[in-house]
Write a protein that holds these residues in place. Sequence first.
Motif, PDB file in Angstrom:
ATOM      1  N   MET A   1       0.805  -1.216   0.000  1.00 48.84           N
ATOM      2  CA  MET A   1       0.000   0.000   0.000  1.00 48.84           C
ATOM      3  C   MET A   1       0.843   1.272   0.000  1.00 48.84           C
TER       4      MET A   1
ATOM      5  N   THR B   1      -7.715   6.184  -1.705  1.00 48.13           N
ATOM      6  CA  THR B   1      -8.609   5.436  -2.590  1.00 48.13           C
ATOM      7  C   THR B   1      -8.320   3.944  -2.570  1.00 48.13           C
ATOM      8  N   SER B   2      -7.155   3.573  -2.054  1.00 51.69           N
ATOM      9  CA  SER B   2      -6.794   2.153  -1.961  1.00 51.69           C
ATOM     10  C   SER B   2      -6.595   1.706  -0.526  1.00 51.69           C
TER      11      SER B   2
ATOM     12  N   VAL C   1      -6.760  -1.870 -12.235  1.00 49.46           N
ATOM     13  CA  VAL C   1      -6.138  -2.318 -10.990  1.00 49.46           C
ATOM     14  C   VAL C   1      -4.751  -2.861 -11.319  1.00 49.46           C
TER      15      VAL C   1
ATOM     16  N   SER D   1      -0.580  -3.725  -9.393  1.00 53.32           N
ATOM     17  CA  SER D   1       0.246  -3.744  -8.196  1.00 53.32           C
ATOM     18  C   SER D   1       1.572  -4.423  -8.487  1.00 53.32           C
TER      19      SER D   1
ATOM     20  N   ALA E   1      -2.566   0.190  -6.837  1.00 53.01           N
ATOM     21  CA  ALA E   1      -3.364   1.341  -7.273  1.00 53.01           C
ATOM     22  C   ALA E   1      -4.612   0.845  -7.983  1.00 53.01           C
ATOM     23  N   GLN E   2      -5.691   1.594  -7.868  1.00 47.80           N
ATOM     24  CA  GLN E   2      -6.930   1.219  -8.552  1.00 47.80           C
ATOM     25  C   GLN E   2      -7.734   2.460  -8.897  1.00 47.80           C
TER      26      GLN E   2
ATOM     27  N   GLY F   1     -11.063   3.406  -8.452  1.00 50.38           N
ATOM     28  CA  GLY F   1     -12.155   2.905  -7.622  1.00 50.38           C
ATOM     29  C   GLY F   1     -13.520   2.903  -8.277  1.00 50.38           C
TER      30      GLY F   1
END
Length: 322
Positions: free
Chosen positions: A147, A153-154, A189, A191, A212-213, A215
């Motif tokens: 993270m 947002t994530s 999405v 990572s 990261a996404q 959302g």
Amino acid sequence: MTGSKILATGHYVPKDIVTNDDLAKVVDTSDEWIVAHTGIKSRRVSLRGENTSDLATEAAKQAIDRAGIAVEEVGFIIVTTFTPDGLAPSTAAIVQRNLGADQAWAFDLSTACAGFVFGLATADKFIKTGAYKYGLVISAEVNSKMMDFSDRTSTVFFGDGAGAVVLAPSKDPELLAEEMHTVGDEKVVHSGRISPLAKLAADNYPKIDAFAQEGRSVYNEVTTKIPAHIQSFLKKEGLTVDDIDYFVLHQANLRMIESVADTLGQSMDKFVTNVEVYGNASSAGIAMAYDQLNTSLDLTGKKVLLTGFGAGFTYGSLLLGR
């Protein structure tokens, strides 16, 4: 034809509980905002040095103990994760060593948050060959280590945990049907991306990005595609959503699960959730929720639908029945 059945389940979470108020001390958010948008009140976070293999090992030990089998009888180990200890060796290989499962071969499977469904479907094929007495499927994630704690947002969604099942051959299969899909999309999405070299230099070393996404895109994708997928899949099996006793969806976001339930016209009483207290544990969420269901109720004569969805965009369902 011999199929497979779930002999036992287990799950494990880190001891440290991180509340929404705790998160608000390190990221611009609040308990009110998180609960309103996600339904999440707390999550478990690995703050004592436990990595993905450690969580996976503890969940596996619990499932093996409940199955009443010797670890030497396990023929293979599949770990589903997108937060592995490292790229090599596999997290599954480390779990194999930790368990002392010397007769088992092991590998990782990565379909992000859909991992448990894909892992079970894969293990089912190995059991059907008749070559293995028992197989172990573990979904484990330490999302916290991926993270960016400045990105609300994530960060507010995710927690850490692991769930495990022991599969065995059966003339009365419990894994009844499956349907899987992948829609290649690396933007919504992602990572842990590793960029290729741009030049040769002494200071070159692997650098990865945080999770990261997008959302809103994720929410829209799930709440439109997943209900249609579930209805289509069940129709092929001669069933409707009313025939399902329990739904166990990826524990992404309580509001998302509520939306899917509403679209399907089903009561939330039929949806097993733990996202409120465990957060989004990625592939481990379904595994942990199924363990909670399996150990609290007699599922004989019940139909359970497992539905996973995650980065890829990868999604699928597995129908269970006893």
